[in-house]
Design a protein around this motif. Structure first.
Motif, mmCIF file in Angstrom:
data_model
loop_
_atom_site.group_PDB
_atom_site.id
_atom_site.type_symbol
_atom_site.label_atom_id
_atom_site.label_comp_id
_atom_site.label_asym_id
_atom_site.label_seq_id
_atom_site.Cartn_x
_atom_site.Cartn_y
_atom_site.Cartn_z
ATOM 1 N N PHE A 174 0.839 -1.190 0.000
ATOM 2 C CA PHE A 174 0.000 0.000 0.000
ATOM 3 C C PHE A 174 0.878 1.245 0.000
ATOM 4 O O PHE A 174 1.715 1.435 0.885
ATOM 5 N N GLU A 175 0.659 2.108 -0.973
ATOM 6 C CA GLU A 175 1.444 3.335 -1.109
ATOM 7 C C GLU A 175 0.608 4.596 -0.928
ATOM 8 O O GLU A 175 1.102 5.704 -1.104
ATOM 9 N N GLY A 176 -0.674 4.422 -0.595
ATOM 10 C CA GLY A 176 -1.559 5.568 -0.449
ATOM 11 C C GLY A 176 -2.563 5.628 -1.586
ATOM 12 O O GLY A 176 -2.492 4.867 -2.554
ATOM 13 N N PHE A 177 -3.525 6.543 -1.447
ATOM 14 C CA PHE A 177 -4.513 6.777 -2.506
ATOM 15 C C PHE A 177 -4.064 7.990 -3.322
ATOM 16 O O PHE A 177 -3.974 9.102 -2.790
ATOM 17 N N PRO A 178 -3.781 7.812 -4.605
ATOM 18 C CA PRO A 178 -3.322 8.941 -5.423
ATOM 19 C C PRO A 178 -4.431 9.960 -5.659
ATOM 20 O O PRO A 178 -5.618 9.674 -5.457
ATOM 21 N N MET A 219 -17.632 7.181 13.250
ATOM 22 C CA MET A 219 -17.066 7.460 11.936
ATOM 23 C C MET A 219 -16.103 8.636 12.046
ATOM 24 O O MET A 219 -16.433 9.669 12.642
ATOM 25 N N ARG A 220 -14.927 8.472 11.482
ATOM 26 C CA ARG A 220 -13.968 9.571 11.434
ATOM 27 C C ARG A 220 -13.686 9.925 9.987
ATOM 28 O O ARG A 220 -13.267 9.089 9.190
ATOM 29 N N GLU A 221 -13.948 11.180 9.646
ATOM 30 C CA GLU A 221 -13.702 11.699 8.300
ATOM 31 C C GLU A 221 -12.334 12.394 8.298
ATOM 32 O O GLU A 221 -12.137 13.396 8.971
ATOM 33 N N PHE A 222 -11.410 11.851 7.535
ATOM 34 C CA PHE A 222 -10.063 12.430 7.474
ATOM 35 C C PHE A 222 -9.926 13.502 6.401
ATOM 36 O O PHE A 222 -9.006 14.316 6.449
ATOM 37 N N GLY A 223 -10.806 13.482 5.418
ATOM 38 C CA GLY A 223 -10.665 14.410 4.304
ATOM 39 C C GLY A 223 -9.544 13.978 3.376
ATOM 40 O O GLY A 223 -9.282 12.779 3.211
ATOM 41 N N SER A 224 -8.862 14.938 2.785
ATOM 42 C CA SER A 224 -7.801 14.609 1.819
ATOM 43 C C SER A 224 -6.507 15.350 2.155
ATOM 44 O O SER A 224 -6.033 16.174 1.362
ATOM 45 N N PRO A 225 -5.919 15.080 3.313
ATOM 46 C CA PRO A 225 -4.652 15.712 3.671
ATOM 47 C C PRO A 225 -3.517 15.191 2.793
ATOM 48 O O PRO A 225 -3.685 14.225 2.039
ATOM 49 N N ALA A 226 -2.352 15.812 2.919
ATOM 50 C CA ALA A 226 -1.215 15.446 2.072
ATOM 51 C C ALA A 226 -0.822 13.984 2.252
ATOM 52 O O ALA A 226 -0.365 13.331 1.302
ATOM 53 N N TRP A 227 -1.008 13.444 3.472
ATOM 54 C CA TRP A 227 -0.584 12.068 3.712
ATOM 55 C C TRP A 227 -1.487 11.026 3.046
ATOM 56 O O TRP A 227 -1.150 9.824 3.036
ATOM 57 N N SER A 253 -13.560 8.510 -1.240
ATOM 58 C CA SER A 253 -14.533 9.193 -2.090
ATOM 59 C C SER A 253 -13.925 10.511 -2.537
ATOM 60 O O SER A 253 -12.759 10.809 -2.250
ATOM 61 N N ALA A 254 -14.710 11.321 -3.211
ATOM 62 C CA ALA A 254 -14.244 12.647 -3.607
ATOM 63 C C ALA A 254 -13.903 13.499 -2.397
ATOM 64 O O ALA A 254 -13.088 14.434 -2.481
ATOM 65 N N ASP A 255 -14.512 13.195 -1.255
ATOM 66 C CA ASP A 255 -14.249 13.946 -0.022
ATOM 67 C C ASP A 255 -13.008 13.464 0.708
ATOM 68 O O ASP A 255 -12.592 14.083 1.690
ATOM 69 N N GLY A 256 -12.428 12.354 0.274
ATOM 70 C CA GLY A 256 -11.235 11.835 0.910
ATOM 71 C C GLY A 256 -11.480 10.523 1.616
ATOM 72 O O GLY A 256 -12.347 9.735 1.234
ATOM 73 N N LEU A 257 -10.729 10.301 2.695
ATOM 74 C CA LEU A 257 -10.722 9.034 3.408
ATOM 75 C C LEU A 257 -11.613 9.101 4.647
ATOM 76 O O LEU A 257 -11.674 10.127 5.327
ATOM 77 N N ALA A 258 -12.282 7.991 4.946
ATOM 78 C CA ALA A 258 -13.088 7.868 6.156
ATOM 79 C C ALA A 258 -12.918 6.471 6.721
ATOM 80 O O ALA A 258 -12.708 5.510 5.968
ATOM 81 N N ALA A 259 -12.983 6.358 8.043
ATOM 82 C CA ALA A 259 -12.901 5.059 8.706
ATOM 83 C C ALA A 259 -13.904 5.028 9.848
ATOM 84 O O ALA A 259 -14.138 6.041 10.509
ATOM 85 N N GLY A 260 -14.498 3.865 10.068
ATOM 86 C CA GLY A 260 -15.494 3.764 11.118
ATOM 87 C C GLY A 260 -15.742 2.334 11.512
ATOM 88 O O GLY A 260 -15.057 1.409 11.074
ATOM 89 N N GLY A 261 -16.744 2.157 12.376
ATOM 90 C CA GLY A 261 -17.100 0.817 12.807
ATOM 91 C C GLY A 261 -18.221 0.826 13.814
ATOM 92 O O GLY A 261 -18.563 1.858 14.381
#
Length: 237
Positions: free
Chosen positions: A7-11, A177-185, A99-107
């Protein structure tokens, strides 16, 4: 779901793909951009959940297609790519999406069957179990999680609207649910660490749900357990 791809990230292409899909949710767009989807969305998602499999278990990817049979919205594709661990086993679920909004993780339990809901409300009404859930939710909120899941607009029948845990009692499904958005990382391997940390933070919620609610009872005529947990952004693996 093991994968040998690192895994190298989401381009950036992953977000651009969903920007385009939101503008033109059509079979023509998806077909024309299928290579981008495979390279920038599906491939990295498989690599991400593959890297997390040893600690958390095997994930299933949701299909990109929407089930439009009973929906007034006939757009054929979901506006995100999700993956989930724990489908109806009573131990809670873990979820990740791009998604277009970036990364999200939850459970958690995004949806509960009738028998699960009965046990959930009984546990929340119990002072000891209910207070434990309050502590779990407070800890998640301190880590920038939002509580999600279908809720009633008013108190459940027979419950005092002034009950100190009425917010939790109104839930018909409960998840963090945590919305991370699309930060540089996001386009780097650091995204793996963010998802891993988020999933670890959700362990107390899933442990509470496993202990106090458990799996859905079998539905007559269906050999599987009752309704499976679904993602907060659309069901259907």
């Amino acid at each position: 779901m093991t994968t040998t791809t690192r895994f190298e990230g989401f381009p950036d292409e992953a977000l651009s793909f969903y920007d385009g899909l939101e503008a033109d949710n059509s079979k023509a767009y998806f077909t024309d951009h299928r290579a981008v989807y495979d390279r920038a969305v599906r491939g990295p998602m498989l690599a991400l959940v593959g890297a997390l499999e040893e600690e958390f278990g095997t994930a299933k990817l949701f299909r990109p297609n929407r089930d439009v049979r009973f929906s007034p919205d006939k757009s054929p594709y979901k506006n995100h790519q999700g993956a989930v661990i724990g489908m109806g086993d009573g131990d809670g679920s873990l979820y990740v999406a791009i998604s277009a909004d970036g990364l999200a993780a939850g459970g958690g339990f995004y949806q509960m069957s009738k028998d699960q809901l009965v046990r959930y409300r009984a546990a929340v009404l119990d002072d000891a179990a209910g207070d434990r859930l309050v502590a779990v939710v407070d800890a998640l909120r301190a880590e920038d999680f939002t509580l999600v899941g279908e809720t009633l607009s008013r108190a459940p029948r027979g419950v005092d609207p002034a009950h100190p845990r009425i917010e939790l009692l109104r839930h018909k499904g409960i998840a963090g649910m945590r919305e991370f958005g699309s930060p540089a990382w996001l386009s780097t391997p650091k995204a793996l660490d963010r998802v891993r940390t988020a999933w670890r933070a959700l362990a107390p919620l899933n442990a509470w749900l496993a202990a106090e609610v458990g799996a859905a009872e079998a539905v007559e005529g269906d050999p599987r357990a009752g309704r499976r947990p679904v993602s907060p952004r659309g069901a259907g693996v």
